[in-house]
Design an enzyme around this catalytic site. Sequence first.
Site, PDB file in Angstrom:
ATOM      1  N   SER A 256      12.910 -30.865 -13.391  1.00 14.01           N
ATOM      2  CA  SER A 256      12.679 -32.145 -12.958  1.00 14.01           C
ATOM      3  C   SER A 256      14.201 -32.784 -12.773  1.00 14.01           C
ATOM      4  CB  SER A 256      11.944 -32.857 -13.953  1.00 14.01           C
ATOM      5  OG  SER A 256      10.634 -32.264 -13.997  1.00 14.01           O
TER       6      SER A 256
ATOM      7  N   GLU B 225       8.212 -19.308 -13.060  1.00 14.96           N
ATOM      8  CA  GLU B 225       6.957 -19.026 -12.371  1.00 14.96           C
ATOM      9  C   GLU B 225       6.654 -17.629 -12.023  1.00 14.96           C
ATOM     10  OE1 GLU B 225       7.756 -21.927  -9.276  1.00 14.96           O
ATOM     11  OE2 GLU B 225       7.497 -23.676 -10.602  1.00 14.96           O
TER      12      GLU B 225
ATOM     13  N   GLU C  71      16.393 -22.971 -17.759  1.00 12.10           N
ATOM     14  CA  GLU C  71      15.079 -23.999 -17.327  1.00 12.10           C
ATOM     15  C   GLU C  71      13.948 -23.898 -18.160  1.00 12.10           C
ATOM     16  OE1 GLU C  71      15.223 -24.222 -12.584  1.00 12.10           O
ATOM     17  OE2 GLU C  71      14.192 -22.579 -13.197  1.00 12.10           O
TER      18      GLU C  71
ATOM     19  N   GLY D  70       8.661 -28.832 -13.160  1.00 10.98           N
ATOM     20  CA  GLY D  70       7.647 -29.850 -12.173  1.00 10.98           C
ATOM     21  C   GLY D  70       6.979 -30.699 -13.010  1.00 10.98           C
TER      22      GLY D  70
HETATM   23  C1  PEP Z   1      12.494 -24.920 -10.220  1.00 14.67           C
HETATM   24  O1  PEP Z   1      11.814 -24.491  -9.294  1.00 14.67           O
HETATM   25  O2  PEP Z   1      13.473 -23.980 -10.612  1.00 14.67           O
HETATM   26  C2  PEP Z   1      12.393 -26.257 -10.800  1.00 14.67           C
HETATM   27  C3  PEP Z   1      13.462 -26.711 -11.815  1.00 14.67           C
HETATM   28  O3  PEP Z   1      11.809 -27.002 -10.448  1.00 14.67           O
HETATM   29  P1  PEP Z   1      11.436 -28.842 -10.523  1.00 14.67           P
HETATM   30  O4  PEP Z   1      12.794 -29.279 -10.288  1.00 14.67           O
HETATM   31  O5  PEP Z   1      10.514 -29.085  -9.602  1.00 14.67           O
HETATM   32  O6  PEP Z   1      11.096 -29.098 -11.893  1.00 14.67           O
END
Ligand code: PEP
Length: 250
Positions: A213, A97, A167, A173
């Site tokens: 997630s 992000e 990630e 998300g």
């Molecule tokens: C994150 O913010 O690093 C993340 C993995 O978010 P989420 O678990 O909501 O996908």
Amino acid sequence: MRRPVIAGNWKMFKTRPETGAFFDALIPEILDVEHCDIVVAPPFISLAAAVEETDGTRVAISAQDVYWEPEGAFTGEISVRMLVDVGCTYSIIGHSERRQYFGETDESVARKANAAVKGGLNAIVCIGETLTERDGGQAFEVVRRQIRNGLGQLTGSDLSHIIVAYEPIWAIGTGRTATPEIAAAMHAEIRKTFAEIYNASAADALRILYGGSVKPDNISALMKKEDIDGALVGGASLDPASFAAIIKYL
Ligand code: PEP
């Protein structure tokens, strides 16, 4: 051999009173947990409250970002020394992000990771490809580039203070988790890349988390994969019951 880590990233959620209520609910649930390290990353304004709430527990507190300069005219930024002073022991660096919305680059990640480690923090450094990059068959190439440009300048001994979080942006998300097989294949590639830049034993010791997630019902399958050493959890870390269930994935 590698100690698992479950880390929660609260993003821009929770005031100080909400932080207190979260830890009041979480701590009794995880008193007996010994199998993993636990890290929680609240927003800057709640760091002091979180450090106080978790004093004497096994929960470590992390910032969500940090700036590389020690001090100066950098309005809005927070230094490593300030985080150490408040009692933080970790900072997340290069979250997707921040890369997407706030102009974070591999170069700024490299400067932040270096400053964090040199200043006494552990860094959870995030890497991962977009959906377009994955669909275009470029996922490995993108992640390898993020490692070489963002982390490859650290020394071998700096690496012991680094945790990598893979990630995939398409899984953050979105409720769309990478399958354990997709995640494991990327984790193996990440470890191989570190072995090439550093050496096999530094790469073997490196903890690599999966993020995207993660929920109580998918954590166990992910943790069964050899190269997955834990999780960076966003949405499901906001609720003490679901975060406790993820911590107790065994
Ligand atoms: C994150 O913010 O690093 C993340 C993995 O978010 P989420 O678990 O909501 O996908």
